[in-house]
Write an enzyme that holds these catalytic residues in place. Structure first.
Site, PDB file in Angstrom:
ATOM      1  N   ASP A 153      56.004  11.391   7.026  1.00 41.06           N
ATOM      2  CA  ASP A 153      55.424  10.493   8.018  1.00 41.06           C
ATOM      3  C   ASP A 153      56.456  10.176   9.093  1.00 41.06           C
ATOM      4  O   ASP A 153      57.668  10.238   8.853  1.00 41.06           O
ATOM      5  CB  ASP A 153      54.973   9.193   7.363  1.00 41.06           C
ATOM      6  N   LYS A 154      55.984   9.810  10.261  1.00 37.90           N
ATOM      7  CA  LYS A 154      56.868   9.510  11.387  1.00 37.90           C
ATOM      8  C   LYS A 154      57.979   8.547  10.994  1.00 37.90           C
ATOM      9  O   LYS A 154      59.153   8.766  11.314  1.00 37.90           O
ATOM     10  CB  LYS A 154      56.056   8.914  12.545  1.00 37.90           C
TER      11      LYS A 154
END
Length: 353
Positions: A153-154
Site C-alpha cells: 500500500d502507498k
C-alpha cells in the site's frame, strides 16, 4: 512478413525458425512455440507476437494463437525489440537492497505509490524503476517496464522485489500466486496495534471481499461471490501502555494500550493485515481506513507518546522481511529492512509510555 502498412515499427532484433515435430501435431501454436522459445518469452507475449503477424507458418503469416499445428510445419518468428517504456521514467531516489540482471529488490518508503493509476499518473515506484533500470529492462511482455509481482500500500513501507526480465516475472509471479506453498517464499511484516491480542501468537483465517465503498476490504462470509481465502499468522513482540507490568514477561494485560506484532502472510490479499488485525479488534495504529474509531486512544498515552501518536498520519505497518528463491539461479534470497525513522520513533514513544 505481413502487410507492410501494418508491420510493427520497432526494429527487428532477430529471427528464428522451428520445425514442428510429430509430437507437436495437434498442439496449439502459442503453446508449442512458448515451449520452444523458453523462459525468456511468456505465453502472453507469444500470443501478442502472433496477433501482430510476427509468426509465419509455412511462409504464410498467421494471427490465431489457437491454430493447431501439423507435423513438419515450418515456423518463422520475427523478433521485434521491446517497446519503449510507458509511463516515462522519473528520477526518484530509491533505496536499492539488491540488483542483478533479472530483478531488483528495494526498500519502499511510505508515501510512494507502486503503480500509476487514477490520481497517481506520475511519481510512482514504476516511474522511478524505469528511470533507474534503463536499458537493463529486457521487456516484460514485449515492453521495457518493471514487472510488479506484488504490491505494498502507498503508506506501507518495506521490502519489495520487482522483475526486470520476462522469465523472472513469470517465475516470481507464480511464486507469489502460489503464496509459497510449493516453493520458498516468506513475507513478514511488523505492525503496531491498538490494544493487545489475547494470545501471544495466533492465526486469523477469515475470507476477504470488497466493502461497500469498493476501495476498502472487509471480512465476508466464505460463500459470498467475491470472498477470497485469506490467512495471517501473528506473533506478539512487545506490549505497551501505562499498566503493562504483570510480573510475567510477555503475559497479556488487558490494560496495555498497544502491541507490536509480527505478521506472516500465508496469502496475499489487498489490505489483508490491516483488515485481519481490525477484525481481531486491534487495528493498526494510524490506519485511516480501518482504525479511525481508535484514534482517541492516543489521549490515554503519556507524553511524548501522545503527541507522536496523534501526529502519525499513516498505518504503522512495515514489510520487514522478504525471502524467495531466485528465479534463475535457484539461490535462496533473504532481505530485511529496519523500521523507517517515523515508525521507529513511534514504537520508541510507546515503549517509553
Amino acid at each position: 512478413m505481413g502487410d507492410p502498412d501494418n508491420e510493427d515499427p520497432r526494429e527487428l532484433i532477430g529471427s528464428l525458425r522451428f520445425e514442428a515435430t510429430q509430437e507437436a501435431a495437434g498442439k496449439r501454436l502459442d503453446q508449442w512455440l512458448t515451449q520452444m522459445l523458453g523462459a525468456e518469452f511468456s505465453r502472453s507475449r507469444v500470443q501478442a507476437l502472433i496477433r501482430q503477424g510476427a509468426i509465419a507458418v509455412d511462409g504464410k503469416p498467421v494471427d490465431d494463437p489457437g491454430r493447431k499445428l501439423k507435423a513438419f510445419n515450418i515456423l518463422d518468428v520475427a523478433l521485434p525489440g521491446p517497446e519503449a517504456a510507458q509511463p516515462a521514467g522519473e528520477d526518484i531516489p530509491l533505496d536499492i537492497l539488491y540488483e542483478d540482471a533479472e530483478l531488483v529488490v528495494i526498500n519502499k518508503p511510505a508515501g510512494l505509490v507502486v503503480h500509476p493509476g487514477a490520481g497517481n499518473a506520475t511519481g510512482t515506484l514504476v516511474n522511478a524503476l524505469i528511470h533507474h533500470c534503463g536499458d537493463s529492462l529486457s521487456g516484460i511482455g514485449g515492453v521495457k517496464r518493471p514487472g510488479i509481482v506484488h504490491r505494498l500500500d502507498k503508506e506501507t513501507s518495506g521490502v519489495m522485489v520487482v522483475a526486470k526480465t520476462d522469465r523472472a516475472h513469470r517465475a516470481l509471479s507464480e511464486a507469489f500466486a502460489d503464496h509459497g506453498r510449493t516453493g520458498d517464499l516468506q513475507r513478514a511484516y511488523v505492525a503496531l496495534l491498538w490494544g493487545t491480542p489475547e494470545r501471544n501468537a495466533g492465526t486469523v483465517d477469515a475470507p476477504l471481499g470488497r466493502a461497500a465503498d469498493r476501495v476498502r476490504r472487509s471480512v465476508v462470509p466464505a460463500g459470498r461471490g467475491d470472498a477470497r481465502h485469506a490467512v495471517t499468522h501473528y506473533k506478539v513482540l512487545d506490549r505497551f501502555g501505562t499498566s503493562v507490568a504483570t510480573g510475567k514477561p510477555g503475559a497479556r494485560n488487558p490494560a496495555a494500550l498497544a502491541a507490536l506484532v509480527e505478521c506472516e502472510l500465508e496469502t496475499g490479499r489487498t489490505h489483508q493485515i490491516r483488515v485481519h488485525m481490525a477484525h481481531m479488534g486491534h487495528p493498526v495504529v494510524g490506519d485511516p481506513d480501518y482504525g479511525q474509531a481508535f484514534r482517541t486512544k492516543a489521549n490515554r498515552l503519556s507524553e511524548p507518546a501522545r503527541t507522536v501518536a496523534k501526529n502519525f498520519q499513516r498505518q504503522a505497518l512495515h514489510a520487514q522481511l522478504l525471502a524467495f528463491t531466485h528465479p534463475v539461479t535457484g539461490e535462496m534470497m533473504r532481505f530485511e529492512a529496519p523500521l523507517p525513522a517515523d515508525m521507529a520513533e513511534l514504537v520508541a514513544a510507546f515503549r517509553a509510555s
